[in-house]
Design a protein around this motif. Sequence first.
Motif, PDB file in Angstrom:
ATOM      1  N   ALA A 153      32.162  32.873 -23.051  1.00  0.00           N
ATOM      2  CA  ALA A 153      32.619  32.767 -21.662  1.00  0.00           C
ATOM      3  C   ALA A 153      34.118  32.539 -21.601  1.00  0.00           C
ATOM      4  N   GLY A 154      34.781  33.282 -20.714  1.00  0.00           N
ATOM      5  CA  GLY A 154      36.208  33.103 -20.489  1.00  0.00           C
ATOM      6  C   GLY A 154      37.110  33.941 -21.357  1.00  0.00           C
ATOM      7  N   VAL A 155      36.580  34.608 -22.367  1.00  0.00           N
ATOM      8  CA  VAL A 155      37.413  35.400 -23.281  1.00  0.00           C
ATOM      9  C   VAL A 155      37.561  36.811 -22.733  1.00  0.00           C
ATOM     10  N   GLY A 156      38.731  37.120 -22.220  1.00  0.00           N
ATOM     11  CA  GLY A 156      38.991  38.407 -21.586  1.00  0.00           C
ATOM     12  C   GLY A 156      39.141  38.236 -20.083  1.00  0.00           C
ATOM     13  N   ALA A 157      39.850  39.169 -19.463  1.00  0.00           N
ATOM     14  CA  ALA A 157      40.151  39.031 -18.039  1.00  0.00           C
ATOM     15  C   ALA A 157      38.896  39.030 -17.175  1.00  0.00           C
ATOM     16  N   GLY A 158      37.947  39.933 -17.458  1.00  0.00           N
ATOM     17  CA  GLY A 158      36.719  39.962 -16.672  1.00  0.00           C
ATOM     18  C   GLY A 158      35.912  38.697 -16.851  1.00  0.00           C
ATOM     19  N   ALA A 159      35.788  38.242 -18.099  1.00  0.00           N
ATOM     20  CA  ALA A 159      35.044  37.010 -18.375  1.00  0.00           C
ATOM     21  C   ALA A 159      35.693  35.816 -17.695  1.00  0.00           C
ATOM     22  N   LEU A 160      37.019  35.786 -17.670  1.00  0.00           N
ATOM     23  CA  LEU A 160      37.728  34.677 -17.032  1.00  0.00           C
ATOM     24  C   LEU A 160      37.534  34.708 -15.519  1.00  0.00           C
ATOM     25  N   ALA A 165      34.866  32.080 -10.756  1.00  0.00           N
ATOM     26  CA  ALA A 165      34.022  32.186  -9.568  1.00  0.00           C
ATOM     27  C   ALA A 165      32.864  31.191  -9.571  1.00  0.00           C
ATOM     28  N   LEU A 166      32.656  30.518 -10.698  1.00  0.00           N
ATOM     29  CA  LEU A 166      31.589  29.517 -10.789  1.00  0.00           C
ATOM     30  C   LEU A 166      32.050  28.186 -10.191  1.00  0.00           C
ATOM     31  N   PRO A 167      31.120  27.321  -9.806  1.00  0.00           N
ATOM     32  CA  PRO A 167      31.512  25.974  -9.409  1.00  0.00           C
ATOM     33  C   PRO A 167      32.315  25.306 -10.522  1.00  0.00           C
ATOM     34  N   VAL A 168      33.289  24.488 -10.141  1.00  0.00           N
ATOM     35  CA  VAL A 168      34.231  23.929 -11.110  1.00  0.00           C
ATOM     36  C   VAL A 168      33.526  23.179 -12.232  1.00  0.00           C
ATOM     37  N   ALA A 169      32.602  22.307 -11.897  1.00  0.00           N
ATOM     38  CA  ALA A 169      31.923  21.514 -12.923  1.00  0.00           C
ATOM     39  C   ALA A 169      31.143  22.401 -13.885  1.00  0.00           C
ATOM     40  N   GLU A 170      30.492  23.426 -13.350  1.00  0.00           N
ATOM     41  CA  GLU A 170      29.706  24.330 -14.187  1.00  0.00           C
ATOM     42  C   GLU A 170      30.603  25.110 -15.146  1.00  0.00           C
ATOM     43  N   LEU A 197      42.255  29.466 -16.715  1.00  0.00           N
ATOM     44  CA  LEU A 197      41.222  29.279 -15.702  1.00  0.00           C
ATOM     45  C   LEU A 197      41.798  28.627 -14.449  1.00  0.00           C
ATOM     46  N   ALA A 198      42.654  27.634 -14.626  1.00  0.00           N
ATOM     47  CA  ALA A 198      43.276  26.975 -13.469  1.00  0.00           C
ATOM     48  C   ALA A 198      44.103  27.969 -12.670  1.00  0.00           C
ATOM     49  N   ARG A 199      44.840  28.831 -13.351  1.00  0.00           N
ATOM     50  CA  ARG A 199      45.642  29.845 -12.648  1.00  0.00           C
ATOM     51  C   ARG A 199      44.748  30.857 -11.932  1.00  0.00           C
ATOM     52  N   ALA A 200      43.641  31.233 -12.567  1.00  0.00           N
ATOM     53  CA  ALA A 200      42.740  32.202 -11.942  1.00  0.00           C
ATOM     54  C   ALA A 200      42.115  31.625 -10.673  1.00  0.00           C
ATOM     55  N   ARG A 201      41.752  30.351 -10.700  1.00  0.00           N
ATOM     56  CA  ARG A 201      41.195  29.725  -9.499  1.00  0.00           C
ATOM     57  C   ARG A 201      42.222  29.712  -8.373  1.00  0.00           C
ATOM     58  N   ALA A 202      43.466  29.456  -8.714  1.00  0.00           N
ATOM     59  CA  ALA A 202      44.509  29.352  -7.693  1.00  0.00           C
ATOM     60  C   ALA A 202      44.885  30.709  -7.115  1.00  0.00           C
ATOM     61  N   SER A 203      44.864  31.744  -7.944  1.00  0.00           N
ATOM     62  CA  SER A 203      45.358  33.053  -7.508  1.00  0.00           C
ATOM     63  C   SER A 203      44.261  33.981  -6.986  1.00  0.00           C
ATOM     64  N   GLY A 204      43.013  33.715  -7.377  1.00  0.00           N
ATOM     65  CA  GLY A 204      41.924  34.601  -6.969  1.00  0.00           C
ATOM     66  C   GLY A 204      41.708  35.779  -7.889  1.00  0.00           C
ATOM     67  N   HIS A 205      42.443  35.830  -8.982  1.00  0.00           N
ATOM     68  CA  HIS A 205      42.222  36.862  -9.994  1.00  0.00           C
ATOM     69  C   HIS A 205      42.585  36.293 -11.359  1.00  0.00           C
ATOM     70  N   ALA A 206      42.088  36.916 -12.407  1.00  0.00           N
ATOM     71  CA  ALA A 206      42.311  36.428 -13.766  1.00  0.00           C
ATOM     72  C   ALA A 206      43.323  37.298 -14.483  1.00  0.00           C
ATOM     73  N   LEU A 207      44.125  36.666 -15.301  1.00  0.00           N
ATOM     74  CA  LEU A 207      45.097  37.371 -16.139  1.00  0.00           C
ATOM     75  C   LEU A 207      44.888  36.945 -17.585  1.00  0.00           C
ATOM     76  N   ASN A 208      44.718  37.920 -18.448  1.00  0.00           N
ATOM     77  CA  ASN A 208      44.659  37.678 -19.889  1.00  0.00           C
ATOM     78  C   ASN A 208      45.943  38.229 -20.501  1.00  0.00           C
TER      79      ASN A 208
END
Length: 278
Positions: A153-160, A165-170, A197-208
């Motif tokens: 989980a989280g490895v790669g832009a799509g995975a991130l 998009a998941l609840p923060v705790a999860e 992950l913090a940047r992706a939550r703030a921006s609405g998209h993920a960057l790898n």
Amino acid sequence: MTGQPAPSPAPPAPEPAGGGAQAVARALSLLSLVGRGGSAGSGLAQLAAATGLARPTARRLLLALTEARMVEQDRHTRRYHLGPEAYLLASFAAERHGILHHARDSMLRLARDTGDTVLLTVPQGDHTLCLERIEGDFPVRTHALMRGDRKPAGVGAGALAILAALPVAEADALLQRTAPLTEAMAPGLAPALIEDLARARASGHALNPGRVVPGSWGLGVAILWPDGRPAGALSIAAIDSRMGEARQAELTAMLHHEARLIETRLAALETQPERNIA
């Protein structure tokens, strides 16, 4: 014959605890691995090692899957492939559950309009799976993620994007569980993903920014079910020279547009009347 009643059949022998469920779980695990073997197929030794099964056990389960036409064995190479029944069942499920069925047109447009590689990623437990990869016409491509690749989980832009998009705790618990796997891939990757992950939550998209393969960058946007859970993610992968800030903004807007179109198609499934197929 006398009029005596026939003896009652003997009760079945008690099944070992978890025996039936365990056999089903093992068979399904083998089926999944055969599917990920792609056109090259998978050998018995490879499948047994990947599942931790003894070769005779793996062979017996594969034989059962073959008899059910879920798996077939190439007569020449002796390698295993998905069988015709697996294909048939997948075709039945595609319209209802197959996100690729609903995302392919968007992926083709993105690949055509950007010239870059477009990927569709879906969540799979503590991992993500690349369902499809469609390449644009730009001659220099990145091969960091291929169809069928499974990553933590989280490895790669799509995975991130899925993780964001998941609840923060999860999501945070998921990153913590997979940290040993990500660190094994690249030292320092696990703490870097927390920042990404913090940047992706703030921006609405993920960057790898080339976290796994230097020079291979990606942008990702989550695709959501109507209840807000991530169904998957669209991402664009390209070499770093094609990922300047101005172009990132352009590509992100295109990803958001296509992701919303796919979400509309997924939402329509929820409102379709039940069909009588009896």
